[in-house]
Structures are given as structure tokens and as C-alpha cells.
Design an enzyme around this catalytic site. Structure first.
Site: not given
Length: 213
Positions: A109, A14, A107, A136, A145, A171, A93
Site C-alpha cells: 500500500h 510490482n 498486499n 507498507s 489496508d 514506487q 476483497l
């Protein structure tokens, strides 16, 4: 040009999609640095190839998560980021880190959130016989998430699929939608307000932006 900092833990596919989108001027920003919590992450090689500063910060150097995140914040802030992009970053985190970058922390996910937060999403989809899966992009909050979804992409799941098949399909979609969302953010079109994602001044529904609506 907006400043982007990317956090990774592994292969960095990514990250590569975002590097390419910046080069192609699809994202009106510059990746100033890439950080990994694993020194052997291949994504760091991708960053070096693109002449982007690449840093590894390993948990074993620190007393705990808070100390690790404090140092990470200091090092990230040296690059004055407008947005911090988590691209396969596998550490949870600390609340202080999330609060520091609130509203500018993205982010991706590999599931159709709120389904399957956490790990092993592809395996769960196959075990449960789901016919649909996806990915997402969301803002990061303290809930794992659980931040507001910005954009999702769906993929079919077939009876004879294995984890590799599903991973590859998901992906491919990730590499399309993550650069798009980053571009929305750096163009000032995307924001998090009142616990929701907003695009072009419109509050997005729980599943995020839907092109067909």
C-alpha cells in the site's frame, strides 16, 4: 519451490519486480499465475512475456462480489498457491476470500500505514504538507489496508513535488521491499499469528521490521 499467485489491476510494475526477483533467484519460488480484474491491464502482458499463465476475470460477468470471489478462489487454487500477492489489485476483497487465504495473503500500500488507507495517498500527502511518505507491505485482513505491517520504506517529500514525483519515489522503494518480503514468506521466515506479523520467530512492532533497530 513455493507457488506464488499474483493479483493485479493495472500496469504491474510490482509484478515485474517480483518476476525479476524470481528469475534472479532472490525469491525461492515460482509465479504460477497472474490474475487481473481488468482484461486490458498491462501487467497481463508482463506475465505473458515471462511465460506465466495470465487470466482476466471481470466483475461484469458475475452477480456480485461474493460470486466473483468464489470463482477467483477456485481459479487461484488450481495453482496450489503457498502465497497470494496483491500487486496493485484495486478490488475490495470479500471476507470469505480473505478468510480462505488468511496468513498467506500479502498486499503493498502506498503510504506509511496506518496513515492514509484507501485511495489517492500521494495527493493527500501533498495536500497535507507532509514531509515524509512511503509504502507498507502488510498481511491482508478484513480491515481495509489494516492488516499487520511487515515492512515499510520511507521517502522524503519536497516543497515543489507533484504527484508524479512522489509516485515515482514511492514506487522505487516498492520495487525493492515487496520482493524482499515475498522472499521472507516463501523461505518460511515470515508468518501472521495472533493478529501480528512475525519474522524469524520475533513479533514485529506495529510499523513492521526496522533494520536500524
Amino acid at each position: 519451490m513455493k507457488n506464488i499467485v499474483v493479483l493485479i489491476s493495472g500496469n504491474g510494475s510490482n509484478l515485474q519486480a517480483i518476476i525479476d526477483a524470481c528469475k534472479q533467484k532472490k525469491i525461492n519460488g515460482t509465479i504460477r499465475a497472474v490474475f487481473s480484474n481488468k482484461a486490458d491491464a498491462f501487467g497481463l502482458e508482463r506475465a505473458r512475456e515471462a511465460n506465466i499463465p495470465a487470466h482476466a476475470l471481470e466483475a461484469s460477468q458475475f452477480a456480485g462480489r461474493e460470486a466473483f470471489d468464489r470463482e477467483l478462489v477456485q481459479e487461484i487454487d488450481a495453482y496450489a498457491p503457498d502465497v497470494v500477492v496483491l500487486a496493485g489489485y484495486m478490488r475490495i476483497l470479500s471476507p470469505a476470500f480473505v478468510a480462505h487465504y488468511a496468513g498467506r495473503l500479502l498486499n503493498i500500500h502506498p503510504s506509511l500505514l496506518p496513515k492514509y488507507p484507501g485511495l489517492h495517498t500521494h495527493r493527500q500527502v501533498l495536500e497535507n504538507g507532509d514531509e515524509e511518505h512511503g509504502t507498507s507491505v502488510h498481511f491482508v485482513t478484513d480491515e481495509l489496508d489494516g492488516g499487520p505491517v511487515i515492512l515499510q520504506a520511507k521517502v522524503p517529500v519536497f516543497d515543489d513535488d507533484n504527484e508524479e514525483d512522489v509516485t515515482e519515489r514511492v514506487q522505487t522503494q516498492e520495487h525493492a521491499i515487496y520482493p524482499l518480503v515475498v522472499s521472507w514468506f516463501v523461505d518460511g521466515r515470515l508468518a501472521m499469528r495472533d493478529g501480528a506479523a512475525w519474522l524469524d520467530g520475533v513479533k514485529l512492532p506495529p510499523q513492521g521490521y526496522a533494520a536500524e533497530e
